[in-house]
Design a protein around this motif. Structure first.
Motif, mmCIF file in Angstrom:
data_model
loop_
_atom_site.group_PDB
_atom_site.id
_atom_site.type_symbol
_atom_site.label_atom_id
_atom_site.label_comp_id
_atom_site.label_asym_id
_atom_site.label_seq_id
_atom_site.Cartn_x
_atom_site.Cartn_y
_atom_site.Cartn_z
ATOM 1 N N THR A 211 -53.907 36.618 -36.833
ATOM 2 C CA THR A 211 -54.642 37.149 -35.684
ATOM 3 C C THR A 211 -56.059 37.832 -35.993
ATOM 4 O O THR A 211 -55.837 38.670 -37.319
ATOM 5 C CB THR A 211 -53.832 38.303 -34.931
ATOM 6 N N TRP A 225 -59.730 44.996 -26.322
ATOM 7 C CA TRP A 225 -58.728 44.311 -25.328
ATOM 8 C C TRP A 225 -59.183 43.165 -24.644
ATOM 9 O O TRP A 225 -58.434 41.946 -24.427
ATOM 10 C CB TRP A 225 -58.322 45.311 -24.343
ATOM 11 N N ARG A 228 -59.137 40.130 -27.099
ATOM 12 C CA ARG A 228 -58.130 39.561 -27.132
ATOM 13 C C ARG A 228 -57.605 38.733 -26.048
ATOM 14 O O ARG A 228 -56.870 37.728 -25.999
ATOM 15 C CB ARG A 228 -56.607 40.665 -27.017
ATOM 16 N N VAL A 229 -58.028 39.213 -24.814
ATOM 17 C CA VAL A 229 -57.911 38.289 -23.514
ATOM 18 C C VAL A 229 -58.705 37.044 -23.829
ATOM 19 O O VAL A 229 -58.249 35.853 -23.592
ATOM 20 C CB VAL A 229 -58.286 39.006 -22.394
ATOM 21 N N GLU A 232 -56.336 34.829 -25.849
ATOM 22 C CA GLU A 232 -55.146 34.240 -24.978
ATOM 23 C C GLU A 232 -55.364 34.628 -23.467
ATOM 24 O O GLU A 232 -54.559 35.107 -23.214
ATOM 25 C CB GLU A 232 -53.949 34.870 -25.532
ATOM 26 N N ARG A 235 -52.234 34.193 -21.272
ATOM 27 C CA ARG A 235 -51.144 35.269 -21.306
ATOM 28 C C ARG A 235 -51.445 36.667 -20.985
ATOM 29 O O ARG A 235 -50.611 37.261 -20.660
ATOM 30 C CB ARG A 235 -50.533 34.921 -22.953
ATOM 31 N N LEU A 236 -52.786 37.178 -21.183
ATOM 32 C CA LEU A 236 -53.024 38.382 -21.360
ATOM 33 C C LEU A 236 -53.979 38.936 -20.225
ATOM 34 O O LEU A 236 -53.751 40.126 -19.973
ATOM 35 C CB LEU A 236 -53.782 38.808 -22.683
ATOM 36 N N TRP A 237 -54.484 37.909 -19.463
ATOM 37 C CA TRP A 237 -55.369 38.761 -18.508
ATOM 38 C C TRP A 237 -54.996 39.634 -17.413
ATOM 39 O O TRP A 237 -55.429 40.605 -17.230
ATOM 40 C CB TRP A 237 -56.420 37.504 -17.801
ATOM 41 N N ARG A 239 -52.071 40.872 -17.523
ATOM 42 C CA ARG A 239 -51.413 42.096 -18.136
ATOM 43 C C ARG A 239 -52.388 43.456 -18.220
ATOM 44 O O ARG A 239 -52.140 44.607 -17.989
ATOM 45 C CB ARG A 239 -50.660 41.844 -19.447
ATOM 46 N N TYR A 240 -53.551 42.900 -18.872
ATOM 47 C CA TYR A 240 -54.502 43.782 -19.085
ATOM 48 C C TYR A 240 -55.275 44.387 -17.810
ATOM 49 O O TYR A 240 -55.729 45.621 -17.815
ATOM 50 C CB TYR A 240 -55.714 43.601 -20.109
ATOM 51 N N THR A 243 -52.728 46.980 -16.391
ATOM 52 C CA THR A 243 -52.485 48.127 -17.335
ATOM 53 C C THR A 243 -53.620 48.657 -17.007
ATOM 54 O O THR A 243 -53.703 50.216 -16.982
ATOM 55 C CB THR A 243 -52.174 47.807 -18.625
#
Length: 313
Positions: A211, A225, A228-229, A232, A235-237, A239-240, A243
Motif C-alpha cells: 500500500t 483519506w 486512499r479514496v 480505491e 470501495r471507499l468513497w 464509507r468515507y 464516516t
C-alpha cells in the motif's frame, strides 16, 4: 515530557489531559510517545498503545469491543489529523497528530538504537516476510525475534501467545484486524510479558510496499483519506463520505455538550483456566502491570503477589 496517566501503572494524569468524545487522549508529540515507550522497556512496565481516528469515534457508541480496547489502552494517541483539528475547535488542543505508521517506524528506530527485541503478529505470510526484510534493511540492529501471520485458528491462539512469551520480546506490533486483535489482547495480553504493545493496523502493508502512503503534503493537509479514496474509489468513497459526515455531526454535538467519560471496563484480571485445551504451563501465570513480572494465578485471587522476573531482565 508531558505527564500522562497510564491506566496500568497508576501514573497521575497531568492537567494537560484531553477528554474528547468520552475518551482521555494523551497530549503527546511523537517524540514524547517514543520516550514513554523507551521508559516502559527500561522499567519493564506495560504500555499498551491505542490510537484514535474519526472512523473509530463514529463507531464508539455501537462497537463495545472497539470501545473497550481504547479504554483499556495505557496511552491513547491522536492517529487522525481530524482528531487534532477537532481538539483545537473544542478548545482542548492536542500538540500534534501521532500517526500509527509514524509511531511504528519511530519505535523500530528505538529498537535499532538499543538492539531491542521485536515480535510481529498479523497480516498474510508474504506480507510479513516483506516487512521483516524491510526491517532488516532499514533498522538492522533491531532484533526480530519472532513473527506469526494473522491467519491462525482460534484454537491456535494459546500457542501463538506462548511463542511470544518464549521470544522475550520488548516490542509487540499487531497488524491484525478488529475484533481478532482485541480478543487476542484481551485474552492473552496480560500474560505475554511484553512491555510495549502497539496495534499498527494496515502499517504492515505500507512497510511491505503493498500500500502506498499519501505524499507528505497530503498528510500535512489531513487528506490521507482522500488519497486512499483515489486509490480505491469504488470501495471507499461511500464509507468515507458517511464516516466524515457523522464525525462532523458528533464534533458539533461535542462543542455544544461535552460527552461524559465512558466507564472503563472491569480492571480485574481473570486468569485463563488451566483446563483450557492445550493450555501451556505459562498460562497459570498472570502479568502484573507495573511490577515488572508475573504473579501466580492463585496469588492474584488472594491479593498477594509472587513476583517472577521478566525474561531478559
Amino acid at each position: 515530557m508531558a505527564a500522562v496517566r497510564l491506566a496500568a501503572t497508576g501514573r497521575p494524569m497531568s492537567d494537560g489531559g484531553c477528554r474528547l468524545y468520552g475518551l482521555e487522549l494523551a497530549p503527546l508529540t511523537l517524540d514524547e510517545a517514543v520516550e514513554l515507550a523507551d521508559d516502559a522497556v527500561v522499567t519493564r512496565t506495560r504500555l499498551l498503545i491505542g490510537v484514535l481516528n474519526a472512523a473509530k469515534v463514529v463507531k464508539l457508541s455501537q462497537d463495545r469491543v472497539l470501545r473497550d480496547s481504547l479504554l483499556e489502552a495505557d496511552v491513547l494517541l491522536a492517529d487522525g489529523q481530524s482528531i487534532v483539528w477537532a481538539s483545537r475547535l473544542l478548545r482542548r488542543p492536542l500538540p500534534e497528530r501521532v500517526a500509527g505508521i509514524d509511531l511504528f517506524e519511530a519505535l523500530l528506530g528505538l529498537a535499532d538504537r538499543h538492539r531491542l527485541r521485536v515480535y510481529l503478529l498479523g497480516a498474510r505470510p508474504d506480507v510479513l516476510s516483506a516487512v521483516e526484510e524491510t526491517i532488516h534493511r532499514r533498522w538492522p540492529a533491531a532484533q526480530v525475534v519472532g513473527s506469526r501471520d494473522g491467519y491462525f485458528a482460534e484454537e491456535e491462539s494459546s500457542d501463538v501467545a506462548a511463542d511470544i512469551v518464549r521470544s522475550r520480546a520488548d516490542l509487540l506490533f499487531l497488524g491484525m484486524t478488529t475484533p481478532k486483535k482485541e480478543v487476542f489482547l484481551g485474552t492473552y495480553g496480560h500474560l505475554l510479558g511484553v512491555p510495549v504493545m502497539h496495534g499498527v493496523g494496515g502499517s504492515f502493508d505500507i512497510l511491505a510496499g503493498i500500500t502506498r502512503r499519501a505524499p507528505e503534503a497530503w498528510q500535512r493537509a489531513g487528506m490521507e483519506w482522500a488519497y486512499r479514496v483515489l486509490q480505491e474509489p469504488g470501495r471507499l468513497w461511500q464509507r468515507y463520505l458517511t464516516t466524515n459526515a457523522a464525525f462532523l455531526g458528533m464534533s458539533a454535538a461535542e462543542l455544544v455538550h461535552r460527552r461524559m467519560p465512558y466507564p472503563r471496563p472491569c480492571d480485574t484480571v481473570t486468569p485463563v483456566p488451566a483446563s483450557t485445551p492445550n493450555a501451556p504451563s505459562w498460562m497459570a501465570m498472570t502479568w502484573r502491570a507495573g511490577e515488572g513480572g508475573f504473579s501466580s494465578a492463585s496469588s492474584v485471587s488472594s491479593g498477594s503477589s509472587h513476583k517472577v522476573p521478566v525474561a531478559g531482565t
